[in-house]
Design a protein around this motif. Structure first.
Motif, PDB file in Angstrom:
ATOM      1  N   GLN A   1      13.281   3.577   2.486  1.00  0.00           N
ATOM      2  CA  GLN A   1      12.001   3.523   1.786  1.00  0.00           C
ATOM      3  C   GLN A   1      11.783   2.137   1.189  1.00  0.00           C
ATOM      4  OE1 GLN A   1       9.620   5.886   1.743  1.00  0.00           O
ATOM      5  NE2 GLN A   1       8.294   4.549   0.558  1.00  0.00           N
ATOM      6  N   LEU A   2      12.832   1.591   0.612  1.00  0.00           N
ATOM      7  CA  LEU A   2      12.765   0.257   0.016  1.00  0.00           C
ATOM      8  C   LEU A   2      12.410  -0.797   1.070  1.00  0.00           C
ATOM      9  CD1 LEU A   2      13.280  -1.541  -2.504  1.00  0.00           C
ATOM     10  CD2 LEU A   2      15.656  -1.666  -1.770  1.00  0.00           C
TER      11      LEU A   2
ATOM     12  N   LEU B   1       5.190   8.751   9.197  1.00  0.00           N
ATOM     13  CA  LEU B   1       3.783   8.782   8.787  1.00  0.00           C
ATOM     14  C   LEU B   1       3.224  10.210   8.815  1.00  0.00           C
ATOM     15  CD1 LEU B   1       2.476   5.565  10.562  1.00  0.00           C
ATOM     16  CD2 LEU B   1       3.010   5.868   8.133  1.00  0.00           C
ATOM     17  N   GLU B   2       3.595  10.974   9.832  1.00  0.00           N
ATOM     18  CA  GLU B   2       3.157  12.369   9.906  1.00  0.00           C
ATOM     19  C   GLU B   2       3.692  13.172   8.724  1.00  0.00           C
ATOM     20  OE1 GLU B   2       4.211  14.055  13.700  1.00  0.00           O
ATOM     21  OE2 GLU B   2       3.187  12.456  14.783  1.00  0.00           O
ATOM     22  N   ALA B   3       4.948  12.931   8.374  1.00  0.00           N
ATOM     23  CA  ALA B   3       5.566  13.674   7.271  1.00  0.00           C
ATOM     24  C   ALA B   3       4.928  13.334   5.930  1.00  0.00           C
ATOM     25  CB  ALA B   3       7.072  13.392   7.228  1.00  0.00           C
ATOM     26  N   VAL B   4       4.686  12.063   5.662  1.00  0.00           N
ATOM     27  CA  VAL B   4       4.087  11.716   4.362  1.00  0.00           C
ATOM     28  C   VAL B   4       2.625  12.140   4.309  1.00  0.00           C
ATOM     29  CG1 VAL B   4       5.764   9.898   3.813  1.00  0.00           C
ATOM     30  CG2 VAL B   4       3.619   9.276   4.957  1.00  0.00           C
ATOM     31  N   PHE B   5       1.954  12.122   5.457  1.00  0.00           N
ATOM     32  CA  PHE B   5       0.574  12.615   5.522  1.00  0.00           C
ATOM     33  C   PHE B   5       0.517  14.073   5.096  1.00  0.00           C
ATOM     34  CE2 PHE B   5      -2.751  14.853   7.914  1.00  0.00           C
ATOM     35  CZ  PHE B   5      -3.875  14.192   7.451  1.00  0.00           C
ATOM     36  N   ALA B   6       1.484  14.856   5.535  1.00  0.00           N
ATOM     37  CA  ALA B   6       1.530  16.285   5.197  1.00  0.00           C
ATOM     38  C   ALA B   6       1.715  16.506   3.697  1.00  0.00           C
ATOM     39  CB  ALA B   6       2.660  16.967   5.971  1.00  0.00           C
ATOM     40  N   HIS B   7       2.121  15.467   2.978  1.00  0.00           N
ATOM     41  CA  HIS B   7       2.319  15.561   1.532  1.00  0.00           C
ATOM     42  C   HIS B   7       1.243  14.835   0.738  1.00  0.00           C
ATOM     43  CE1 HIS B   7       6.122  17.701   1.739  1.00  0.00           C
ATOM     44  NE2 HIS B   7       6.410  16.928   2.778  1.00  0.00           N
ATOM     45  N   GLY B   8       0.119  14.538   1.391  1.00  0.00           N
ATOM     46  CA  GLY B   8      -1.023  13.988   0.675  1.00  0.00           C
ATOM     47  C   GLY B   8      -1.185  12.490   0.690  1.00  0.00           C
TER      48      GLY B   8
ATOM     49  N   ARG C   1       0.835  -1.212   0.000  1.00  0.00           N
ATOM     50  CA  ARG C   1       0.000   0.000   0.000  1.00  0.00           C
ATOM     51  C   ARG C   1       0.867   1.258   0.000  1.00  0.00           C
ATOM     52  NH1 ARG C   1      -3.073  -3.323   3.644  1.00  0.00           N
ATOM     53  NH2 ARG C   1      -2.231  -2.199   5.448  1.00  0.00           N
ATOM     54  N   LEU C   2       1.999   1.206   0.700  1.00  0.00           N
ATOM     55  CA  LEU C   2       2.922   2.338   0.710  1.00  0.00           C
ATOM     56  C   LEU C   2       3.468   2.586  -0.692  1.00  0.00           C
ATOM     57  CD1 LEU C   2       4.481   4.491   2.295  1.00  0.00           C
ATOM     58  CD2 LEU C   2       6.204   2.745   2.799  1.00  0.00           C
ATOM     59  N   ALA C   3       3.870   1.525  -1.372  1.00  0.00           N
ATOM     60  CA  ALA C   3       4.358   1.661  -2.752  1.00  0.00           C
ATOM     61  C   ALA C   3       3.257   2.189  -3.664  1.00  0.00           C
ATOM     62  CB  ALA C   3       4.877   0.318  -3.259  1.00  0.00           C
ATOM     63  N   GLU C   4       2.039   1.720  -3.448  1.00  0.00           N
ATOM     64  CA  GLU C   4       0.899   2.186  -4.241  1.00  0.00           C
ATOM     65  C   GLU C   4       0.667   3.688  -4.050  1.00  0.00           C
ATOM     66  OE1 GLU C   4      -3.929   1.522  -4.272  1.00  0.00           O
ATOM     67  OE2 GLU C   4      -2.670  -0.078  -3.465  1.00  0.00           O
ATOM     68  N   GLU C   5       0.735   4.144  -2.807  1.00  0.00           N
ATOM     69  CA  GLU C   5       0.568   5.574  -2.528  1.00  0.00           C
ATOM     70  C   GLU C   5       1.700   6.387  -3.156  1.00  0.00           C
ATOM     71  OE1 GLU C   5      -1.983   7.674  -0.371  1.00  0.00           O
ATOM     72  OE2 GLU C   5      -2.652   6.187  -1.802  1.00  0.00           O
ATOM     73  N   ARG C   6       2.918   5.902  -3.057  1.00  0.00           N
ATOM     74  CA  ARG C   6       4.061   6.584  -3.671  1.00  0.00           C
ATOM     75  C   ARG C   6       3.850   6.720  -5.172  1.00  0.00           C
ATOM     76  NH1 ARG C   6       8.018   4.473  -6.384  1.00  0.00           N
ATOM     77  NH2 ARG C   6       7.877   2.385  -5.508  1.00  0.00           N
ATOM     78  N   LYS C   7       3.432   5.658  -5.816  1.00  0.00           N
ATOM     79  CA  LYS C   7       3.194   5.683  -7.263  1.00  0.00           C
ATOM     80  C   LYS C   7       2.009   6.575  -7.613  1.00  0.00           C
ATOM     81  CE  LYS C   7       5.218   1.133  -7.827  1.00  0.00           C
ATOM     82  NZ  LYS C   7       4.942  -0.304  -7.939  1.00  0.00           N
ATOM     83  N   ARG C   8       0.981   6.566  -6.755  1.00  0.00           N
ATOM     84  CA  ARG C   8      -0.167   7.439  -6.994  1.00  0.00           C
ATOM     85  C   ARG C   8       0.259   8.895  -7.044  1.00  0.00           C
ATOM     86  NH1 ARG C   8      -3.486  10.563  -3.955  1.00  0.00           N
ATOM     87  NH2 ARG C   8      -2.559   9.903  -1.983  1.00  0.00           N
ATOM     88  N   LEU C   9       1.238   9.235  -6.216  1.00  0.00           N
ATOM     89  CA  LEU C   9       1.753  10.602  -6.193  1.00  0.00           C
ATOM     90  C   LEU C   9       2.821  10.843  -7.260  1.00  0.00           C
ATOM     91  CD1 LEU C   9       1.929  11.121  -2.327  1.00  0.00           C
ATOM     92  CD2 LEU C   9       0.225  12.034  -3.919  1.00  0.00           C
ATOM     93  N   GLY C  10       3.131   9.801  -8.048  1.00  0.00           N
ATOM     94  CA  GLY C  10       4.080   9.945  -9.156  1.00  0.00           C
ATOM     95  C   GLY C  10       5.517  10.158  -8.707  1.00  0.00           C
ATOM     96  N   MET C  11       5.917   9.493  -7.638  1.00  0.00           N
ATOM     97  CA  MET C  11       7.254   9.707  -7.093  1.00  0.00           C
ATOM     98  C   MET C  11       8.071   8.428  -7.097  1.00  0.00           C
ATOM     99  SD  MET C  11       6.331  12.197  -3.904  1.00  0.00           S
ATOM    100  CE  MET C  11       7.928  12.994  -3.866  1.00  0.00           C
TER     101      MET C  11
ATOM    102  N   ASP D   1      12.820  10.232  -3.902  1.00  0.00           N
ATOM    103  CA  ASP D   1      12.103  11.481  -3.644  1.00  0.00           C
ATOM    104  C   ASP D   1      11.025  11.310  -2.586  1.00  0.00           C
ATOM    105  OD1 ASP D   1      13.700  12.722  -5.520  1.00  0.00           O
ATOM    106  OD2 ASP D   1      12.224  12.540  -7.139  1.00  0.00           O
ATOM    107  N   PHE D   2      10.339  10.188  -2.617  1.00  0.00           N
ATOM    108  CA  PHE D   2       9.285   9.948  -1.632  1.00  0.00           C
ATOM    109  C   PHE D   2       9.883   9.835  -0.233  1.00  0.00           C
ATOM    110  CE2 PHE D   2       6.104   7.500   0.696  1.00  0.00           C
ATOM    111  CZ  PHE D   2       4.924   8.122   0.311  1.00  0.00           C
ATOM    112  N   GLY D   3      10.960   9.060  -0.121  1.00  0.00           N
ATOM    113  CA  GLY D   3      11.629   8.922   1.172  1.00  0.00           C
ATOM    114  C   GLY D   3      12.111  10.260   1.704  1.00  0.00           C
ATOM    115  N   ALA D   4      12.586  11.126   0.797  1.00  0.00           N
ATOM    116  CA  ALA D   4      13.078  12.447   1.203  1.00  0.00           C
ATOM    117  C   ALA D   4      11.974  13.293   1.833  1.00  0.00           C
ATOM    118  CB  ALA D   4      13.693  13.168   0.005  1.00  0.00           C
TER     119      ALA D   4
END
Length: 132
Positions: free
Chosen positions: A33-34, A48-55, A7-17, A21-24
């Motif tokens: 990230q891997l 989780l808080e940081a990635v939430f802030a990015h959608g 699901r994490l990989a799916e969200e990363r791909k949904r955001l096109g990253m 870049d996603f880990g950053a």
């Protein structure tokens, strides 16, 4: 079967990253990230808080169920309000009352019927009151 890492990989791909870049976004390197996406490690709450802030839909990451958008929430509340109003109007026009617990169950059934596309609230409420 969907798990946190997929699901994490799916969200990363949904955001096109990409993973770097996603880990950053959350202050981790690509390797971390891997490992999160492979499921060999779990991120902490700061990540989780940081990635939430990015959608990122963190509810989906954790539970596998998408969080309702504001528009979806407003639509659901509107349907529920319509069901209550139709039930109140049908009771009033029939000159009937209903105990609070039964009224809640009737409104919930009416809401579910309208939500699933089985009809309009007002006619269904009238049928429901006639059957009561």
């Amino acid at each position: 079967m969907s798990n946190f890492g997929s699901r994490l990989a799916e969200e990363r791909k949904r955001l096109g990253m990409n993973q770097t870049d996603f880990g950053a976004l959350a202050g981790v390197l690509k390797q971390a990230q891997l490992t999160y996406e492979k499921g060999t490690r779990k991120p902490d709450s700061a990540y989780l808080e940081a990635v939430f802030a990015h959608g990122v839909d963190v509810t989906y990451l954790v539970s596998g169920k998408r969080a309702l958008s504001q528009a979806d929430m407003e639509r659901e509340l509107d349907l529920l309000s319509t069901a209550w109003q139709a039930l109140d109007e049908a009771l009033l026009s029939a000159g009937k009352t209903m105990p609070a617990d039964k009224k809640r169950l009737a409104a919930e059934a009416l809401y579910q019927a309208v939500r699933s596309g089985d009809g309009e609230a007002a006619p269904l409420a009238k049928l429901l009151i006639k059957a009561a």
